[in-house]
Design a protein around this motif. Structure first.
Motif, PDB file in Angstrom:
ATOM      1  N   ALA A 165     -21.525 124.423  96.200  1.00  0.00           N
ATOM      2  CA  ALA A 165     -20.311 124.491  95.369  1.00  0.00           C
ATOM      3  C   ALA A 165     -20.376 125.736  94.490  1.00  0.00           C
ATOM      4  N   VAL A 166     -19.209 126.233  94.138  1.00  0.00           N
ATOM      5  CA  VAL A 166     -19.102 127.289  93.127  1.00  0.00           C
ATOM      6  C   VAL A 166     -18.236 126.713  92.016  1.00  0.00           C
ATOM      7  N   VAL A 167     -18.674 126.885  90.771  1.00  0.00           N
ATOM      8  CA  VAL A 167     -17.913 126.370  89.629  1.00  0.00           C
ATOM      9  C   VAL A 167     -17.539 127.528  88.714  1.00  0.00           C
ATOM     10  N   ASN A 168     -16.240 127.772  88.574  1.00  0.00           N
ATOM     11  CA  ASN A 168     -15.783 128.742  87.577  1.00  0.00           C
ATOM     12  C   ASN A 168     -15.820 128.075  86.210  1.00  0.00           C
ATOM     13  N   LEU A 169     -16.240 128.853  85.207  1.00  0.00           N
ATOM     14  CA  LEU A 169     -16.415 128.318  83.856  1.00  0.00           C
ATOM     15  C   LEU A 169     -15.760 129.244  82.848  1.00  0.00           C
ATOM     16  N   GLY A 170     -15.139 128.649  81.846  1.00  0.00           N
ATOM     17  CA  GLY A 170     -14.573 129.478  80.784  1.00  0.00           C
ATOM     18  C   GLY A 170     -13.938 128.615  79.718  1.00  0.00           C
ATOM     19  N   HIS A 171     -13.497 129.280  78.661  1.00  0.00           N
ATOM     20  CA  HIS A 171     -12.784 128.567  77.603  1.00  0.00           C
ATOM     21  C   HIS A 171     -11.364 128.266  78.080  1.00  0.00           C
ATOM     22  N   PRO A 172     -10.805 127.145  77.628  1.00  0.00           N
ATOM     23  CA  PRO A 172      -9.462 126.785  78.091  1.00  0.00           C
ATOM     24  C   PRO A 172      -8.437 127.887  77.817  1.00  0.00           C
ATOM     25  N   ALA A 173      -7.593 128.142  78.815  1.00  0.00           N
ATOM     26  CA  ALA A 173      -6.492 129.099  78.630  1.00  0.00           C
ATOM     27  C   ALA A 173      -5.445 128.469  77.711  1.00  0.00           C
ATOM     28  N   ALA A 174      -4.639 129.309  77.094  1.00  0.00           N
ATOM     29  CA  ALA A 174      -3.623 128.803  76.170  1.00  0.00           C
ATOM     30  C   ALA A 174      -2.628 127.908  76.911  1.00  0.00           C
ATOM     31  N   ASP A 175      -2.195 126.863  76.260  1.00  0.00           N
ATOM     32  CA  ASP A 175      -1.101 125.994  76.741  1.00  0.00           C
ATOM     33  C   ASP A 175      -1.333 125.422  78.135  1.00  0.00           C
ATOM     34  N   GLY A 176      -2.567 125.163  78.482  1.00  0.00           N
ATOM     35  CA  GLY A 176      -2.821 124.525  79.782  1.00  0.00           C
ATOM     36  C   GLY A 176      -2.475 125.401  80.973  1.00  0.00           C
ATOM     37  N   ALA A 177      -2.382 126.717  80.774  1.00  0.00           N
ATOM     38  CA  ALA A 177      -2.135 127.606  81.930  1.00  0.00           C
ATOM     39  C   ALA A 177      -3.294 127.420  82.907  1.00  0.00           C
ATOM     40  N   GLY A 178      -2.984 127.336  84.171  1.00  0.00           N
ATOM     41  CA  GLY A 178      -4.050 127.197  85.161  1.00  0.00           C
ATOM     42  C   GLY A 178      -4.383 125.762  85.500  1.00  0.00           C
ATOM     43  N   TYR A 179      -3.692 124.812  84.877  1.00  0.00           N
ATOM     44  CA  TYR A 179      -3.883 123.413  85.281  1.00  0.00           C
ATOM     45  C   TYR A 179      -2.805 123.043  86.291  1.00  0.00           C
ATOM     46  N   ARG A 180      -3.209 122.326  87.354  1.00  0.00           N
ATOM     47  CA  ARG A 180      -2.201 121.761  88.261  1.00  0.00           C
ATOM     48  C   ARG A 180      -1.738 120.432  87.680  1.00  0.00           C
ATOM     49  N   ASP A 181      -0.591 119.923  88.196  1.00  0.00           N
ATOM     50  CA  ASP A 181      -0.167 118.577  87.802  1.00  0.00           C
ATOM     51  C   ASP A 181      -1.253 117.584  88.198  1.00  0.00           C
ATOM     52  N   ARG A 182      -1.424 116.585  87.382  1.00  0.00           N
ATOM     53  CA  ARG A 182      -2.417 115.553  87.685  1.00  0.00           C
ATOM     54  C   ARG A 182      -1.975 114.770  88.914  1.00  0.00           C
ATOM     55  N   GLN A 183      -2.842 114.639  89.897  1.00  0.00           N
ATOM     56  CA  GLN A 183      -2.549 113.815  91.065  1.00  0.00           C
ATOM     57  C   GLN A 183      -3.035 112.391  90.815  1.00  0.00           C
ATOM     58  N   GLY A 184      -2.695 111.506  91.725  1.00  0.00           N
ATOM     59  CA  GLY A 184      -3.001 110.094  91.521  1.00  0.00           C
ATOM     60  C   GLY A 184      -4.491 109.802  91.488  1.00  0.00           C
TER      61      GLY A 184
END
Ligand SMILES: Cc1cc2nc3c(=O)[nH]c(=O)nc-3n(C[C@H](O)[C@H](O)[C@H](O)COP(=O)(O)O)c2cc1C
Length: 195
Positions: A165-184
């Motif tokens: 696996a590769v895991v990208n790591l960082g501080h959260p982007a402003a306003d949830g940029a880069g998050y997909r909609d939550r799936q079930g």
């Protein structure tokens, strides 16, 4: 654990594809490791190995080995961790399980057994790694879409570790940029049995 911590680790946390430009510090790398090394592994084998990919030059080499949908977000992240397993975990048996030192020759002669044990516990430790990163205030973007043999050849040949696996790591982007909609998520009834 208070509800804020539960939200930070589990219910409110999202897989991230974009991060703030703030760097991840070496202190944070060590803090993640300090936490992730403690929870249980089979026979205390601790087979997870981590390659931190930090320098721009190394990040370019890693980016070239990511699948196309994972490439741009990996190149843009401040830090990536290649998670790998070490089939030669038995070489540390004196530290890991001194009570099993008498079995060292048996483990040395049985690579399929060592590989199975390494894969199982390293995959479990990967979960601890993701939660430890979140506990240190970071967002994580885990990915299995990359050329694993290529990464092993490019970065891990000397160590003999196997990436998974590769895991990208960082501080959260402003306003949830880069998050997909939550799936079930599956329900208690769908995922569990009680006897
Ligand atoms: C082992 C593993 C492999 C993954 N591989 C990829 C990947 O190659 N590319 C990608 O965009 N996301 C990948 N993901 C991210 C998942 O799709 C994501 O964590 C999941 O959909 C939950 O998203 P959420 O945290 O926003 O609810 C992977 C996650 C895990 C744990």
């Amino acid at each position: 654990m208070d509800s804020g911590a539960v939200e930070q680790l589990f219910t409110g946390a999202h897989t991230a594809a974009a991060f703030a430009p703030t760097p991840v510090t070496q202190e944070q790398q060590r803090a993640i490791h300090e936490m992730m090394r403690m929870p249980p592994t089979a026979m205390n084998t601790q087979p997870l190995r981590i390659l931190w990919v930090r320098s721009p030059e190394a990040r370019e080499r890693l980016g070239a080995l990511m699948s196309q949908p994972n490439r741009a977000k990996t190149l843009a992240a401040p830090l990536s961790a290649v998670l790998a397993y070490d089939v030669n975990w038995h070489e540390h048996l004196a530290t890991l399980a001194p009570f099993r030192l008498d079995s060292q020759a048996e483990f040395a002669a049985n690579e399929p057994l060592r590989t199975g044990m390494a894969q199982m516990s390293a995959h479990i430790q990967a979960g601890y790694f993701l939660l430890a990163a979140r506990a240190n205030g970071l967002d994580v973007g885990p990915m299995s879409g990359f050329d694993k043999s290529g990464v092993d050849r490019e970065f891990l040949a000397e160590k003999g570790w196997h990436s998974f696996a590769v895991v990208n790591l960082g501080h959260p982007a402003a306003d949830g940029a880069g998050y997909r909609d939550r799936q079930g998520r599956l329900s208690f009834e769908e995922q569990t049995l009680t006897l």
